[in-house]
Design a protein around this motif. Structure first.
Motif, PDB file in Angstrom:
ATOM      1  N   VAL A 139    -100.632   0.796  50.746  1.00 22.33           N
ATOM      2  CA  VAL A 139    -100.451   0.304  49.374  1.00 22.33           C
ATOM      3  C   VAL A 139     -99.434   1.188  48.655  1.00 22.33           C
ATOM      4  CG1 VAL A 139    -101.596  -0.301  47.200  1.00 22.33           C
ATOM      5  CG2 VAL A 139    -102.899  -0.354  49.335  1.00 22.33           C
ATOM      6  N   VAL A 140     -98.551   0.553  47.867  1.00 23.93           N
ATOM      7  CA  VAL A 140     -97.625   1.265  46.986  1.00 23.93           C
ATOM      8  C   VAL A 140     -97.713   0.593  45.615  1.00 23.93           C
ATOM      9  CG1 VAL A 140     -96.045   1.975  48.818  1.00 23.93           C
ATOM     10  CG2 VAL A 140     -95.697  -0.225  47.680  1.00 23.93           C
ATOM     11  N   ASN A 141     -97.099   1.222  44.594  1.00 20.20           N
ATOM     12  CA  ASN A 141     -97.208   0.595  43.277  1.00 20.20           C
ATOM     13  C   ASN A 141     -96.010   0.815  42.369  1.00 20.20           C
ATOM     14  OD1 ASN A 141     -97.704   3.294  42.651  1.00 20.20           O
ATOM     15  ND2 ASN A 141     -99.570   2.901  41.483  1.00 20.20           N
ATOM     16  N   VAL A 142     -95.984   0.021  41.317  1.00 21.03           N
ATOM     17  CA  VAL A 142     -94.953   0.072  40.284  1.00 21.03           C
ATOM     18  C   VAL A 142     -95.658  -0.032  38.929  1.00 21.03           C
ATOM     19  CG1 VAL A 142     -93.195  -1.041  41.731  1.00 21.03           C
ATOM     20  CG2 VAL A 142     -94.650  -2.453  40.253  1.00 21.03           C
ATOM     21  N   HIS A 143     -94.879   0.097  37.846  1.00 25.56           N
ATOM     22  CA  HIS A 143     -95.410  -0.169  36.506  1.00 25.56           C
ATOM     23  C   HIS A 143     -95.075  -1.611  36.129  1.00 25.56           C
ATOM     24  CE1 HIS A 143     -97.308   3.151  34.419  1.00 25.56           C
ATOM     25  NE2 HIS A 143     -96.480   3.997  34.994  1.00 25.56           N
ATOM     26  N   ALA A 144     -96.075  -2.374  35.744  1.00 27.60           N
ATOM     27  CA  ALA A 144     -95.842  -3.768  35.350  1.00 27.60           C
ATOM     28  C   ALA A 144     -94.932  -3.872  34.136  1.00 27.60           C
ATOM     29  CB  ALA A 144     -97.172  -4.463  35.058  1.00 27.60           C
ATOM     30  N   SER A 145     -94.914  -2.839  33.305  1.00 23.42           N
ATOM     31  CA  SER A 145     -94.070  -2.865  32.107  1.00 23.42           C
ATOM     32  C   SER A 145     -92.588  -2.843  32.453  1.00 23.42           C
ATOM     33  CB  SER A 145     -94.404  -1.683  31.186  1.00 23.42           C
ATOM     34  OG  SER A 145     -94.240  -0.458  31.865  1.00 23.42           O
ATOM     35  N   GLY A 146     -92.267  -2.595  33.711  1.00 24.77           N
ATOM     36  CA  GLY A 146     -90.869  -2.684  34.146  1.00 24.77           C
ATOM     37  C   GLY A 146     -90.349  -4.105  34.180  1.00 24.77           C
ATOM     38  N   GLY A 147     -91.264  -5.070  34.149  1.00 21.91           N
ATOM     39  CA  GLY A 147     -90.869  -6.473  34.066  1.00 21.91           C
ATOM     40  C   GLY A 147     -90.913  -7.230  35.388  1.00 21.91           C
ATOM     41  N   LYS A 148     -90.872  -8.546  35.264  1.00 27.63           N
ATOM     42  CA  LYS A 148     -90.997  -9.434  36.425  1.00 27.63           C
ATOM     43  C   LYS A 148     -89.848  -9.244  37.420  1.00 27.63           C
ATOM     44  CE  LYS A 148     -91.881 -14.360  37.431  1.00 27.63           C
ATOM     45  NZ  LYS A 148     -90.621 -14.940  37.923  1.00 27.63           N
ATOM     46  N   GLU A 149     -88.629  -9.132  36.896  1.00 21.92           N
ATOM     47  CA  GLU A 149     -87.470  -8.969  37.788  1.00 21.92           C
ATOM     48  C   GLU A 149     -87.588  -7.685  38.602  1.00 21.92           C
ATOM     49  OE1 GLU A 149     -82.571  -8.647  37.631  1.00 21.92           O
ATOM     50  OE2 GLU A 149     -83.700  -9.028  35.783  1.00 21.92           O
ATOM     51  N   MET A 150     -88.016  -6.618  37.954  1.00 20.65           N
ATOM     52  CA  MET A 150     -88.186  -5.346  38.670  1.00 20.65           C
ATOM     53  C   MET A 150     -89.259  -5.453  39.746  1.00 20.65           C
ATOM     54  SD  MET A 150     -89.701  -1.697  37.451  1.00 20.65           S
ATOM     55  CE  MET A 150     -91.318  -2.279  37.982  1.00 20.65           C
ATOM     56  N   GLY A 171     -92.320  -7.115  62.934  1.00 20.45           N
ATOM     57  CA  GLY A 171     -93.615  -7.031  63.592  1.00 20.45           C
ATOM     58  C   GLY A 171     -94.622  -6.163  62.869  1.00 20.45           C
ATOM     59  N   GLU A 172     -94.164  -5.425  61.857  1.00 19.32           N
ATOM     60  CA  GLU A 172     -95.059  -4.584  61.061  1.00 19.32           C
ATOM     61  C   GLU A 172     -95.471  -5.332  59.791  1.00 19.32           C
ATOM     62  OE1 GLU A 172     -96.298  -1.686  61.842  1.00 19.32           O
ATOM     63  OE2 GLU A 172     -95.131  -1.366  63.681  1.00 19.32           O
ATOM     64  N   LYS A 173     -96.612  -4.939  59.225  1.00 19.53           N
ATOM     65  CA  LYS A 173     -97.089  -5.547  57.995  1.00 19.53           C
ATOM     66  C   LYS A 173     -96.561  -4.757  56.804  1.00 19.53           C
ATOM     67  CE  LYS A 173    -101.420  -6.984  55.764  1.00 19.53           C
ATOM     68  NZ  LYS A 173    -102.902  -6.934  55.830  1.00 19.53           N
ATOM     69  N   ARG A 174     -95.967  -5.449  55.836  1.00 18.29           N
ATOM     70  CA  ARG A 174     -95.436  -4.719  54.680  1.00 18.29           C
ATOM     71  C   ARG A 174     -96.580  -4.138  53.857  1.00 18.29           C
ATOM     72  NH1 ARG A 174     -96.619  -6.670  49.840  1.00 18.29           N
ATOM     73  NH2 ARG A 174     -96.659  -8.911  49.421  1.00 18.29           N
ATOM     74  N   PRO A 175     -96.353  -3.000  53.210  1.00 16.10           N
ATOM     75  CA  PRO A 175     -97.383  -2.430  52.350  1.00 16.10           C
ATOM     76  C   PRO A 175     -97.749  -3.402  51.230  1.00 16.10           C
ATOM     77  CG  PRO A 175     -95.612  -0.856  52.713  1.00 16.10           C
ATOM     78  CD  PRO A 175     -95.136  -2.168  53.250  1.00 16.10           C
ATOM     79  N   ARG A 176     -98.985  -3.401  50.842  1.00 11.54           N
ATOM     80  CA  ARG A 176     -99.359  -4.175  49.670  1.00 11.54           C
ATOM     81  C   ARG A 176     -98.773  -3.491  48.439  1.00 11.54           C
ATOM     82  NH1 ARG A 176    -105.703  -5.901  50.632  1.00 11.54           N
ATOM     83  NH2 ARG A 176    -105.266  -7.668  52.016  1.00 11.54           N
ATOM     84  N   CYS A 177     -98.327  -4.295  47.502  1.00  9.50           N
ATOM     85  CA  CYS A 177     -97.702  -3.763  46.299  1.00  9.50           C
ATOM     86  C   CYS A 177     -98.503  -4.197  45.080  1.00  9.50           C
ATOM     87  CB  CYS A 177     -96.254  -4.250  46.191  1.00  9.50           C
ATOM     88  SG  CYS A 177     -95.317  -3.448  44.867  1.00  9.50           S
ATOM     89  N   ILE A 178     -98.932  -3.219  44.294  1.00 10.69           N
ATOM     90  CA  ILE A 178     -99.702  -3.505  43.091  1.00 10.69           C
ATOM     91  C   ILE A 178     -99.008  -2.878  41.886  1.00 10.69           C
ATOM     92  CG2 ILE A 178    -101.862  -3.723  44.357  1.00 10.69           C
ATOM     93  CD1 ILE A 178    -102.594  -0.892  43.563  1.00 10.69           C
ATOM     94  N   ALA A 179     -99.371  -3.330  40.693  1.00  9.26           N
ATOM     95  CA  ALA A 179     -98.710  -2.844  39.487  1.00  9.26           C
ATOM     96  C   ALA A 179     -99.709  -2.257  38.499  1.00  9.26           C
ATOM     97  CB  ALA A 179     -97.935  -3.983  38.817  1.00  9.26           C
ATOM     98  N   VAL A 180     -99.327  -1.147  37.889  1.00  8.50           N
ATOM     99  CA  VAL A 180    -100.141  -0.524  36.844  1.00  8.50           C
ATOM    100  C   VAL A 180    -100.021  -1.364  35.572  1.00  8.50           C
ATOM    101  CG1 VAL A 180    -100.462   1.535  35.417  1.00  8.50           C
ATOM    102  CG2 VAL A 180     -99.779   1.766  37.824  1.00  8.50           C
ATOM    103  N   THR A 181    -101.152  -1.717  34.992  1.00  6.00           N
ATOM    104  CA  THR A 181    -101.158  -2.494  33.743  1.00  6.00           C
ATOM    105  C   THR A 181    -101.092  -1.523  32.566  1.00  6.00           C
ATOM    106  OG1 THR A 181    -103.584  -2.559  33.905  1.00  6.00           O
ATOM    107  CG2 THR A 181    -102.352  -4.492  34.703  1.00  6.00           C
ATOM    108  N   GLN A 182    -102.225  -0.972  32.185  1.00  7.07           N
ATOM    109  CA  GLN A 182    -102.290   0.114  31.212  1.00  7.07           C
ATOM    110  C   GLN A 182    -103.084   1.249  31.858  1.00  7.07           C
ATOM    111  OE1 GLN A 182    -100.966   0.610  28.275  1.00  7.07           O
ATOM    112  NE2 GLN A 182    -100.242  -1.414  27.632  1.00  7.07           N
TER     113      GLN A 182
END
Length: 238
Positions: free
Chosen positions: A83-94, A109-120
């Motif tokens: 799992v990796v993450n970003v800030h949701a406040s960066g916007g949809k395009e980001m 052949g590998e599975k991409r990391p799941r990506c989640i976003a920080v809300t608040q």
């Protein structure tokens, strides 16, 4: 990832991580590597943890222009974290760019990391959000808005408080991940968190995974503390 307990390895260096993990030798854990540890040890700490058989949530909370985030995620994908993450406040395009980078950096052949976003952040209060971020709505509305934006961008889920997880699950479906820090036993100190919940509340709210740090990592007996947390979180004796 359902019903996972993720241990936050918020240590200043790899030596302390290795000391902490000694009692867990031979046991597969789900661990979080955040900024404090990653900025000191770099990718080497991720490789060390992977070689030991652990699952990894790389918690770097990327927040930048879309092209920069895309390039960064392309590199991070090669570490093969879970799992990796970003800030949701960066916007949809980001957020869309983050996914593009992950997919481009994941080997065939590998599975991409799941990506989640920080809300608040769970250290953010209603007053702080209103006054410092100049967001006039309720904190719950802000979190749900960011979660909806995250799903629209194609990401796998969000980081949120367990207090908001039930509403997110209700509106965005049970397959949309809710990863929740700020989890405390009734006897634990609140420390720097504002929006906290017990593991029992998180379980009843359908939270996908909880993140627990100092209650385990700073315990006199980390292994015993981990077992106790698992019993409460899973609702069963181990």
């Amino acid at each position: 990832m359902d019903n996972s307990l993720i241990i936050a390895l918020d240590f200043p260096d790899g030596k302390e991580v290795e000391q902490f993990l000694q009692p867990f030798k031979g046991q597969e854990l789900f661990v979080k590597v955040g900024m404090e540890l990653f900025y000191q040890e770099g990718p080497a700490i991720v490789r060390l943890l992977k070689e030991a058989g652990h699952r990894i949530f790389l918690d770097l909370k990327l927040h930048d222009i879309p092209n920069t985030v895309k390039s960064a995620m392309k590199g991070l994908a090669r570490l093969q974290c879970d799992v990796v993450n970003v800030h949701a406040s960066g916007g949809k395009e980001m957020m869309e760019a983050a996914l593009e980078g992950l997919e481009a950096g994941t080997a065939a052949g590998e599975k991409r990391p799941r990506c989640i976003a920080v809300t608040q952040l769970t250290s953010t209060s209603q007053q702080q959000m209103n006054q410092e971020q100049l967001i006039p709505v309720s904190l719950t509305e802000s979190v749900l808005h960011y979660a909806s934006l995250t799903k629209a961008a194609g990401l796998d889920g969000v980081v949120c408080s367990a207090l908001e997880a039930g509403l997110i699950r209700q509106n965005l479906g049970p397959s949309f991940l809710t990863v929740c820090p700020g989890i405390r036993m009734q006897t634990d100190q609140v420390q720097d968190q504002k929006r906290i919940a017990t593991p029992e509340f998180a379980r009843e709210s359908g939270v996908s995974a909880i993140v627990v740090g100092r209650s385990i990592t700073r315990a006199a007996d980390p292994l015993a503390s981990f077992k106790q947390w698992m019993e409460v979180w899973k609702g069963v004796k181990q």
